[in-house]
Design an enzyme around this catalytic site. Structure first.
Site, PDB file in Angstrom:
ATOM      1  CB  SER A 126      -0.898   0.009   1.236  1.00  0.00           C
ATOM      2  OG  SER A 126      -1.582   1.242   1.370  1.00  0.00           O
ATOM      3  CE1 TYR A 139      -4.251  -2.329   4.604  1.00  0.00           C
ATOM      4  CE2 TYR A 139      -3.585  -0.037   4.339  1.00  0.00           C
ATOM      5  CZ  TYR A 139      -3.922  -1.264   3.792  1.00  0.00           C
ATOM      6  OH  TYR A 139      -3.913  -1.426   2.422  1.00  0.00           O
TER       7      TYR A 139
END
Length: 243
Positions: A126, A139
């Site tokens: 990400s 995350y």
């Protein structure tokens, strides 16, 4: 026929890759494969947080099909939550799925790749691994770990002609964000479709590309944040903490 394996195969990006890829035997892993019967006949249902089950499944796949030529570690999830309200069990499970499952599956198939002196490992990380924002502490930490693992592994397997590609995306129009429509409305044109991401990945199958950062707007922001981290922190706090 070459073998291409995707984890988290019910995810929107994985499904789009499955639709676009050609000339590979498509092997799909997911917690629930019932919705994948129209995509491939090689389906394996497994809980990626169960290392014993993962190892057994990977061994069965290797015995049946031989070496995996392209491994796409797509499985992962996240949530938006202030750090002080996050729970240890939730954090541990996210690391189990996003990080440890990626490492376990890679380790299971890597010996055959080394033996055949070829292969590609694609890990979905990400942009958060470069530009972490508030309420994504767990995350972002998992995606930092995925990117770090990928970069170190690339060094280890280079002499075996094995390529490692990390895909860092910004917001994607998938089920991941569907439960938070207000966030998608805020990020607006910076969000990309799963079809777009899949097309970029398929284009780089078996290429020497080491990293994809999508979309280009957030890639520019990533480069800026690497060169001007203090200023980038201030800008991020003001304009990117949209969760």
């Amino acid at each position: 026929m070459k073998n291409l394996l995707i984890t988290g195969a019910t995810g929107d990006i994985a499904r789009e890759i499955s639709k676009q890829v050609q000339d590979y035997r498509l092997i799909l892993l997911s917690r629930d494969v019932s919705s994948l019967t129209d995509i491939s006949e090689h389906l394996y249902q497994v809980d990626l947080s169960d290392e014993t089950a993962v190892n057994a499944t990977c061994q069965h796949i290797s015995e049946q099909f031989g070496a995996i030529d392209v491994l796409i570690n797509n499985a992962g999830y996240g949530y938006f939550k202030p750090f002080l309200s996050d729970h240890t069990d939730d954090m541990r499970r996210m690391f189990d799925i996003n990080v440890l499952a990626t490492m376990h599956i890679t380790r299971a198939f890597l010996p055959d790749m080394i033996a055949q002196n070829s292969g590609q490992i694609i890990n979905i990380a990400s942009i958060a691994s470069y530009m972490a924002t508030a309420k994504t502490t767990t995350y972002a930490a998992t995606k930092f770990a995925v990117r770090g693992f990928s970069n170190a592994l690339r060094q280890e397997v280079a002499d075996a002609n094995i390529k490692v590609l990390v895909v860092n995306t910004g917001p994607v129009l998938t089920k991941f964000h569907a439960a938070n429509p207000e966030y998608l409305e805020k990020v607006g044109k910076n969000a990309v479709t799963a079809t777009f991401v899949a097309k970029k990945i398929v284009h780089h199958l078996e290429s020497n590309k080491r990293e994809l950062n999508l979309p280009w707007q957030l890639n520019l922001a990533r480069i800026f944040s690497m060169n001007f981290p203090s200023l980038a922190d201030k800008i991020t706090r003001r304009f990117f903490n949209l969760k």
